[in-house]
Design a protein around this motif. Structure first.
Motif, PDB file in Angstrom:
ATOM      1  N   UNK A 813      17.510 -10.953  -3.652  1.00 29.44           N
ATOM      2  CA  UNK A 813      18.791 -10.476  -3.162  1.00 29.44           C
ATOM      3  C   UNK A 813      19.206  -9.111  -4.144  1.00 29.44           C
ATOM      4  N   UNK A 814      19.840  -8.132  -3.092  1.00 29.02           N
ATOM      5  CA  UNK A 814      20.276  -7.115  -3.873  1.00 29.02           C
ATOM      6  C   UNK A 814      19.247  -6.152  -4.063  1.00 29.02           C
ATOM      7  N   UNK A 815      18.148  -6.293  -3.651  1.00 29.07           N
ATOM      8  CA  UNK A 815      16.806  -5.325  -3.930  1.00 29.07           C
ATOM      9  C   UNK A 815      16.343  -4.792  -2.655  1.00 29.07           C
ATOM     10  N   UNK A 816      15.510  -3.418  -2.603  1.00 29.58           N
ATOM     11  CA  UNK A 816      14.618  -3.133  -1.765  1.00 29.58           C
ATOM     12  C   UNK A 816      13.337  -3.257  -2.151  1.00 29.58           C
ATOM     13  N   UNK A 817      12.569  -3.861  -1.577  1.00 28.56           N
ATOM     14  CA  UNK A 817      11.002  -4.327  -1.912  1.00 28.56           C
ATOM     15  C   UNK A 817      10.091  -3.362  -0.943  1.00 28.56           C
ATOM     16  N   UNK A 818       9.041  -2.644  -1.357  1.00 25.70           N
ATOM     17  CA  UNK A 818       8.134  -2.023  -0.532  1.00 25.70           C
ATOM     18  C   UNK A 818       7.029  -2.750  -0.296  1.00 25.70           C
ATOM     19  N   UNK A 819       6.632  -2.743   0.919  1.00 22.34           N
ATOM     20  CA  UNK A 819       5.109  -3.624   1.401  1.00 22.34           C
ATOM     21  C   UNK A 819       4.232  -2.689   1.962  1.00 22.34           C
ATOM     22  N   UNK A 820       3.073  -2.943   1.304  1.00 20.92           N
ATOM     23  CA  UNK A 820       2.162  -1.668   1.834  1.00 20.92           C
ATOM     24  C   UNK A 820       0.818  -2.281   2.482  1.00 20.92           C
ATOM     25  N   UNK A 821       0.661  -1.763   3.432  1.00 16.13           N
ATOM     26  CA  UNK A 821      -0.769  -1.882   4.120  1.00 16.13           C
ATOM     27  C   UNK A 821      -1.941  -0.937   4.058  1.00 16.13           C
ATOM     28  N   UNK A 822      -3.102  -1.320   3.615  1.00 17.58           N
ATOM     29  CA  UNK A 822      -4.283  -0.356   3.641  1.00 17.58           C
ATOM     30  C   UNK A 822      -5.252  -0.913   4.566  1.00 17.58           C
ATOM     31  N   UNK A 823      -5.676   0.315   5.600  1.00 21.54           N
ATOM     32  CA  UNK A 823      -6.610   0.029   7.062  1.00 21.54           C
ATOM     33  C   UNK A 823      -7.807   0.716   6.611  1.00 21.54           C
ATOM     34  N   UNK A 824      -9.176   0.182   6.607  1.00 23.15           N
ATOM     35  CA  UNK A 824     -10.323   0.846   6.515  1.00 23.15           C
ATOM     36  C   UNK A 824     -11.375   0.501   7.545  1.00 23.15           C
ATOM     37  N   UNK A 825     -11.917   1.677   8.178  1.00 22.98           N
ATOM     38  CA  UNK A 825     -13.004   1.288   9.194  1.00 22.98           C
ATOM     39  C   UNK A 825     -14.393   1.201   8.584  1.00 22.98           C
ATOM     40  N   UNK A 826     -15.498   0.980   9.467  1.00 22.78           N
ATOM     41  CA  UNK A 826     -16.925   0.740   8.978  1.00 22.78           C
ATOM     42  C   UNK A 826     -17.330   1.965   8.151  1.00 22.78           C
ATOM     43  N   UNK A 827     -16.918   3.111   8.477  1.00 21.16           N
ATOM     44  CA  UNK A 827     -17.447   4.102   7.726  1.00 21.16           C
ATOM     45  C   UNK A 827     -16.743   4.452   6.480  1.00 21.16           C
ATOM     46  N   UNK A 828     -15.869   3.912   5.928  1.00 16.23           N
ATOM     47  CA  UNK A 828     -14.959   3.887   4.911  1.00 16.23           C
ATOM     48  C   UNK A 828     -13.805   4.765   5.017  1.00 16.23           C
TER      49      UNK A 828
END
Length: 856
Positions: A813-828
């Motif tokens: 409570x009272x905070x802002x939290x960053x949520x990060x996603x990383x997306x990678x395909x078959x060629x890197x």
């Protein structure tokens, strides 16, 4: 305090739609969070519409400023009209209350404006400056920046939970000039620290009877802000229902008179009185000193009346008793013994004597005798007896002797005969009342005869002379004839004093005493006047089992007096002392009681639990039982004002009711729609020479706290796009008008045909969570937050994703939290996306009184 300068605005057409004689419809006054009360629209109202009059006394600016100095108020509005500076003073409520109750709003909140119009003089009219929605509070600019709620520092709050004495009314007995009144001191609660109290009158002070006195407290906060509260103390004097008090009054009087007395004069001491109001007027049926008839009992009634008309009647009886006739008939003349001489040889002779005479105090006397004058008597002595009887049966006997002598014929006779007393008084006995020193006694003079004629009499005491009481006096007569023969006769006069059987006369004796003491007092000193007594035979000894000034407990106590004279005659009298206790007519005193409570809840909350400190009471009898319509801690419905009533009852059944209001105010819906998934920018490649291409993307998803959300967009999935970058904008709007926009870019690339192609394309994120903001109740340390997983596509197929925090995790409570996603395909090839999760803690709900009412 509100000071504004307004230009003239004359619009008769606007005033024409105003209902002059009645308050405007379409509005309601209800609690406004943080401000007390406010004016709210009950229907949608377009911009530019006249709303209602700001009704007040139109006065000059100078008079308005003078009133500002003498009495602080937030209901004075200063303005210009035709070059004159004026003021509308709405301090005194009127039917035009809507304008008076309209609150100030900061710029982004303002939806109304005050205008000056000319309609037979200046009028202040409130206008809408934008569309008002049903349920929206009307707010306008007061034109000043020093309003208390605008000046409070961060975290500062007005004093809360002020427990303050209610108006006090006490009753006192009639004639009480003043009384002491106490109350529980007010208590306060303030977030900034100690509140300093000052007051005009101390608890426990003396308050005058028959008046209402204001007691004012001033509460001053550490910041210097202050407000005042006042309650009234009324001292009510009970009506005078007390009758005049008769302090002394004659006892019944009984007097005795000698037999045959027709009436007698009777006197008595006049009654005495006192009264809590002073003068008492008395009237009576018979005056003291009047004659009262013998053999009768006569009532004498006094009426005593005070100045308020309260009266009391008292009666005593006067009885005149005639003494029984015990007086014997008085033989006033009775014949003396008779002596007659007859010649030798005569056998009898007729003898005469005078008839006796008799007197009597009660009428005729019957006379009987065994011989009558003229009867014949033989020689020798013969008694003759008389019986005298009156009608009361009193009788007396008298006897005379008749002696018949025979002459001796052998010698010549000579005068040797004494005079003959034919009648002579009997012994006389008279009775006189006790204390009579002497009395006059009379009798009939004796009678005589003599053979020679004249008889001369002399006596020691004359008839009609006074004779001393308690003595017997001899009265002697000497009777002498012409030859000197004489005879003496004596009778006795006795004056007998009657025994003292007369009781002492109580001439004045105190009446029964009734006093009233306050409830709870155990005893009281009671005084009464000393009795007075008279007696025919000297001093009277007075004894009593209680004396004036003794202390008496509640109830009736007899006080007995014994009056005894020196002859042992005694009489008793009793007065009753009654001590009454005033009934308990005092209601329980509520020493503290909750103020009206206003709490705010987030939009969409159906109800909330409200608690308060229980009231406190005291009572002169001790225990007070309370009952209530709703328990503290109960749920109260949102959007309503609910009355909570307590009834306080003491042991004698006196009760008082107190009510406060609980209002649950729902906060306006200001929460924007939450875009839970929105398509990422789209990048597509078309062969060289192709002019456009149909591009698709996933539809965005949205959530909202208050129902459906309308989604508008300038392009739809599947639309055709030319080479280059084209923005696509979405507008998300909920039913409360809250809206948010999001934009995605569609980029159409064209392959360069001069080179062989390789995979240079990053994975394409087709939807990704927007920033998330959630609210939690005050005091919640963290909360779980979930979201829809992002979606992707790629020209080569599979895309692998990783993330820093899982959906469903707890967020602080009272905070802002960053949520990060990383997306990678078959060629890197890879791409990174981030959104923010913010957990907002709601403010602590406050019970807020309207600042204007607290005179801050």
């Amino acid at each position: 305090m509100s000071r504004q300068t307004r230009s003239k605005h004359s619009e008769h057409d606007d005033l024409a739609v105003l209902v002059v004689n009645d308050p405007q419809t379409g509005f309601v006054i209800r609690p406004s969070p943080g401000k007390g009360l406010g004016t709210f629209a009950t229907e949608n109202i377009p911009a530019g519409k006249p709303l209602y009059i700001y009704g007040g006394d139109i006065i000059s600016k100078q008079e308005g400023e003078r009133r500002e100095k003498s009495s602080e108020s937030v209901f004075r509005y200063f303005f210009m009209f035709k070059g004159k500076q004026l003021c509308s003073d709405a301090t005194t409520p009127s039917k035009f209350i809507l304008g008076r109750m309209t609150n100030h709003g900061v710029k982004r909140q303002q939806n109304a404006k005050m205008k000056v119009i000319d309609f037979h003089g200046p009028q202040l009219m409130m206008y809408s400056i934008r569309t008002l929605k049903a349920g929206e509070e009307v707010l306008y600019d007061y034109g000043v920046n020093d309003l208390p709620w605008l000046q409070r520092k961060s975290g500062e709050a007005i004093p809360l939970n002020v427990s303050f004495p209610e108006d006090i009314s006490v009753t006192v007995p009639f004639g009480t000039p003043n009384t002491t009144v106490t109350w529980a001191e007010p208590t306060t609660n303030d977030t900034l620290g100690t509140v300093i109290l000052s007051k005009t009158i101390e608890s426990g002070s003396s308050f005058p009877t028959g008046q209402t006195t204001a007691v004012t407290y001033t509460f001053t906060r550490p910041t210097g802000n202050s407000f005042t509260r006042t309650f009234q103390v009324t001292v009510v004097e009970l009506t005078d229902r007390t009758d005049p008090f008769v302090t002394s009054f004659p006892e019944d009087i009984s007097v005795t008179v000698p037999f045959g007395t027709p009436n007698t004069t009777v006197t008595w001491a006049e009654p005495t009185t006192n009264d809590n109001l002073g003068t008492v007027i008395s009237s009576k049926t018979i005056e003291s000193g009047s004659p009262f008839p013998t053999g009768q009992t006569t009532a004498v009634t006094y009426t005593f009346t005070n100045s308020t008309g309260n009266s009391v009647k008292k009666t005593f009886q006067v009885t005149v008793v005639e003494l029984t006739d015990t007086v014997l008939p008085q033989v006033t003349a009775f014949p003396e013994d008779v002596s007659v001489t007859i010649p030798f040889g005569k056998s009898d002779v007729s003898v005469v004597w005078p008839n006796p005479t008799v007197s009597n105090n009660s009428g005729p006397v019957i006379i009987n005798s065994d011989r009558q004058p003229g009867s014949f008597f033989s020689p020798g002595t013969t008694p003759v007896t008389y019986l005298f009887t009156d009608l009361s049966g009193n009788s007396v006997t008298r006897t005379l002797n008749v002696k018949v002598n025979v002459l001796d014929n052998s010698f010549p006779t000579a005068d040797r005969t004494d005079p003959f007393v034919t009648s002579f008084p009997e012994d006389i006995s008279v009775t006189v009342p006790f204390g009579t020193p002497n009395t006059t006694v009379t009798w009939a003079e004796p009678t005589t005869n003599d053979n020679l004629g004249t008889v001369i009499s002399s006596k020691t005491i004359e008839s009609g002379s006074p004779f001393p009481t308690g003595q017997t006096t001899a009265v002697t007569y000497t009777f002498t004839n012409s030859t000197g023969n004489s005879v003496k006769k004596t009778f006795q006069v006795t004056v007998v004093e009657l025994t003292d059987t007369v009781l002492p006369q109580v001439t004045a004796f105190p009446e029964d005493v009734s006093v009233t003491i306050p409830f709870g007092k155990s005893d009281v000193s009671v005084v009464w006047p000393n009795p007075t007594v008279s007696n025919n035979s000297g001093p009277v000894i007075i004894n009593s089992d209680r004396q004036p000034g003794s202390f008496f407990s509640p109830g009736t106590t007899p006080v007995t007096y014994l009056f005894t004279d020196l002859s042992g005659n005694s009489v008793t009298r009793t007065l009753n002392v009654k001590v009454n206790v005033l009934a308990d007519r005092t209601d329980p005193f509520v020493t503290s009681f909750p103020e009206d409570i206003s709490v705010t809840v987030p939009f969409g909350t159906p109800n909330t639990t409200v608690t308060w400190a229980e009231p406190t009471t005291n009572d002169n009898l001790g225990t007070v039982i309370s009952s209530k319509t709703i328990e503290s801690g109960s749920p109260f419905p949102t959007g309503q004002t609910t009355a909570v009533t307590y009834t306080f009852t003491n042991s004698t059944g006196n009760s008082v009711k107190k009510t406060f209001q609980v209002t649950v105010v729902e906060l306006t819906d200001t929460v924007l729609p939450q875009v839970t998934a929105f398509p990422e920018d789209v990048s597509v490649t078309i062969p060289f020479g192709k002019s456009d291409v149909s591009v698709v993307w996933p539809n965005p998803t949205v959530s909202n706290n208050s129902g459906p959300v309308i989604i508008n967009s300038d392009r739809q999935p599947g639309s055709f796009f030319s080479p280059g970058t084209t923005p696509v904008t979405y507008l998300f709007t909920d039913l409360s008008g809250n809206s948010v926009t999001r934009t995605l870019n569609v980029k159409v690339n064209v392959l360069d045909n001069s080179f062989p192609t390789a995979d240079r394309t990053d994975p394409f994120v087709t939807s990704f969570p927007e920033d998330i903001s959630v609210t939690v109740p005050f005091g919640t340390p963290n909360t779980t937050v979930t979201w829809a997983e992002p979606t992707t596509n790629d020209n080569l197929g599979t895309v692998i994703s990783s993330k820093t925090i899982e959906s469903g995790s707890p967020f602080p409570t009272g905070q802002t939290t960053a949520v990060t996603y990383t997306f990678t395909n078959s060629t890197g090839k890879s791409v990174t996306k981030t959104f923010q999760v913010t957990v907002v803690e709601l403010s602590c709900s406050s019970r807020v009184k309207r600042l204007t009412e607290l005179s801050l």
